[in-house]
Design a protein around this motif. Structure first.
Motif, PDB file in Angstrom:
ATOM      1  N   HIS A   1       0.850  -1.201   0.000  1.00  0.00           N
ATOM      2  CA  HIS A   1       0.000   0.000   0.000  1.00  0.00           C
ATOM      3  C   HIS A   1       0.884   1.249   0.000  1.00  0.00           C
ATOM      4  CE1 HIS A   1      -2.898   2.865   2.232  1.00  0.00           C
ATOM      5  NE2 HIS A   1      -3.179   2.886   0.937  1.00  0.00           N
ATOM      6  N   LEU A   2       1.462   1.607   1.136  1.00  0.00           N
ATOM      7  CA  LEU A   2       2.309   2.804   1.190  1.00  0.00           C
ATOM      8  C   LEU A   2       3.691   2.526   1.769  1.00  0.00           C
ATOM      9  CD1 LEU A   2      -0.289   5.544   2.259  1.00  0.00           C
ATOM     10  CD2 LEU A   2       0.623   5.076  -0.021  1.00  0.00           C
TER      11      LEU A   2
ATOM     12  N   CYS B   1       4.780   0.697   4.546  1.00  0.00           N
ATOM     13  CA  CYS B   1       5.078   0.418   5.967  1.00  0.00           C
ATOM     14  C   CYS B   1       5.588  -1.015   6.106  1.00  0.00           C
ATOM     15  CB  CYS B   1       3.820   0.584   6.812  1.00  0.00           C
ATOM     16  SG  CYS B   1       3.309   2.295   7.009  1.00  0.00           S
TER      17      CYS B   1
ATOM     18  N   CYS C   1       0.000   0.194   9.843  1.00  0.00           N
ATOM     19  CA  CYS C   1      -0.279   1.580   9.435  1.00  0.00           C
ATOM     20  C   CYS C   1      -1.762   1.816   9.144  1.00  0.00           C
ATOM     21  CB  CYS C   1       0.562   1.945   8.214  1.00  0.00           C
ATOM     22  SG  CYS C   1       2.283   2.208   8.653  1.00  0.00           S
ATOM     23  N   HIS C   2      -2.386   0.965   8.319  1.00  0.00           N
ATOM     24  CA  HIS C   2      -3.793   1.169   7.960  1.00  0.00           C
ATOM     25  C   HIS C   2      -4.598  -0.109   8.122  1.00  0.00           C
ATOM     26  CE1 HIS C   2      -1.275   3.988   5.514  1.00  0.00           C
ATOM     27  NE2 HIS C   2      -2.038   4.837   6.165  1.00  0.00           N
TER      28      HIS C   2
ATOM     29  N   GLY D   1      -4.106  -3.124   6.919  1.00  0.00           N
ATOM     30  CA  GLY D   1      -4.131  -4.073   5.810  1.00  0.00           C
ATOM     31  C   GLY D   1      -3.612  -5.438   6.240  1.00  0.00           C
TER      32      GLY D   1
ATOM     33  N   PRO E   1      -4.425  -2.479   1.020  1.00  0.00           N
ATOM     34  CA  PRO E   1      -3.522  -3.029  -0.008  1.00  0.00           C
ATOM     35  C   PRO E   1      -4.305  -3.804  -1.075  1.00  0.00           C
ATOM     36  CG  PRO E   1      -2.712  -3.560   2.195  1.00  0.00           C
ATOM     37  CD  PRO E   1      -4.075  -2.985   2.372  1.00  0.00           C
TER      38      PRO E   1
HETATM   39  S1  FES Z   1       0.893   1.039   4.348  1.00  0.00           S
HETATM   40 FE1  FES Z   1      -1.264   1.208   4.354  1.00  0.00          FE
HETATM   41  S2  FES Z   1      -1.956  -0.764   4.894  1.00  0.00           S
HETATM   42 FE2  FES Z   1       0.190  -0.942   4.825  1.00  0.00          FE
END
Ligand code: FES
Length: 166
Positions: free
Chosen positions: A109-110, A112, A127-128, A130, A143
C-alpha cells in the motif's frame, strides 16, 4: 633547571574541574571507539552494490531456514557515486528443499513494515490495518497488490541464501 609551573595550577593540588572533564572526555572517546569497531564489522555485510546494478546479496546460512516462515534481517552497503548508504532489509523466509520463498515485509500500500503473525499465518500492516495471507496476497484492504517476492537462490559453495537486489 627548575620545572615551570602553571601559576593557576599550584603543584600538588587536586586536579581541576577542567582537567577532570578533559580526562573524562578522552576516556569516553576511547571507550566509544573500542566498542564501535566490532559493532560495525559485525553489522555491515561485506557486500557493495552499485546503483542500477543487480547483485546477489548473501542474507544468511541456508540451513537457518525451514518450511515454516521466519522473519530475517540482513544488510548491505549500496554505492552511488561517492555516496555509500547502509541498506537494511527485513524479509520473511521459508525453505522447501533447495527452494526458498522470500517475501518482502514492505507493505504494497504505502510501504510500511508488515508483521508476520505466525500463529495466525498472515501478515498484518499496522499503518492502515491491511492484511495479507501467508503467500503475501492481500486479504484486507487498503492493499490491493501482493507483497513483493524476491528472487532467491542457495549458493552451493558458501551455503548462503542469496537474494537479488537492484
Ligand atoms: S501502508 Fe497502508 S496498509 Fe500498509
Amino acid at each position: 633547571m627548575p620545572r615551570e609551573e602553571d601559576p593557576k595550577e599550584p603543584s600538588g593540588s587536586p586536579p581541576s574541574r577542567r582537567q577532570l572533564l578533559l580526562a573524562g572526555g578522552v576516556v569516553s572517546g576511547l571507550a566509544a571507539a573500542a566498542t564501535s569497531v566490532p559493532l560495525i564489522s559485525t553489522f555491515v555485510a561485506p557486500v557493495l552494490s552499485s546503483a542500477g546494478d543487480e547483485s546477489w546479496i548473501p542474507v544468511g546460512p541456508g540451513d537457518a531456514f525451514g518450511p515454516d516462515r521466519k522473519e530475517h534481517t540482513y544488510s548491505f552497503v549500496r554505492k552511488e557515486g561517492f555516496h555509500e548508504s547502509l541498506q537494511v532489509r527485513r524479509v520473511v523466509v521459508s525453505r522447501n528443499g533447495d527452494e526458498f520463498d522470500v517475501l518482502s515485509t514492505k507493505c504494497s500500500h504505502l510501504g510500511c513494515g508488515v508483521v508476520w503473525k505466525a500463529d495466525e499465518k498472515k501478515f498484518f500492516c499496522p499503518c492502515h490495518g491491511g492484511e495479507f495471507d501467508s503467500e503475501g496476497n492481500p486479504t484486507v484492504p487498503p492493499p490491493d497488490k501482493p507483497l513483493k517476492r524476491l528472487d532467491a537462490r542457495l549458493n552451493a559453495s558458501t551455503g548462503q541464501l542469496e537474494v537479488l537486489e537492484s
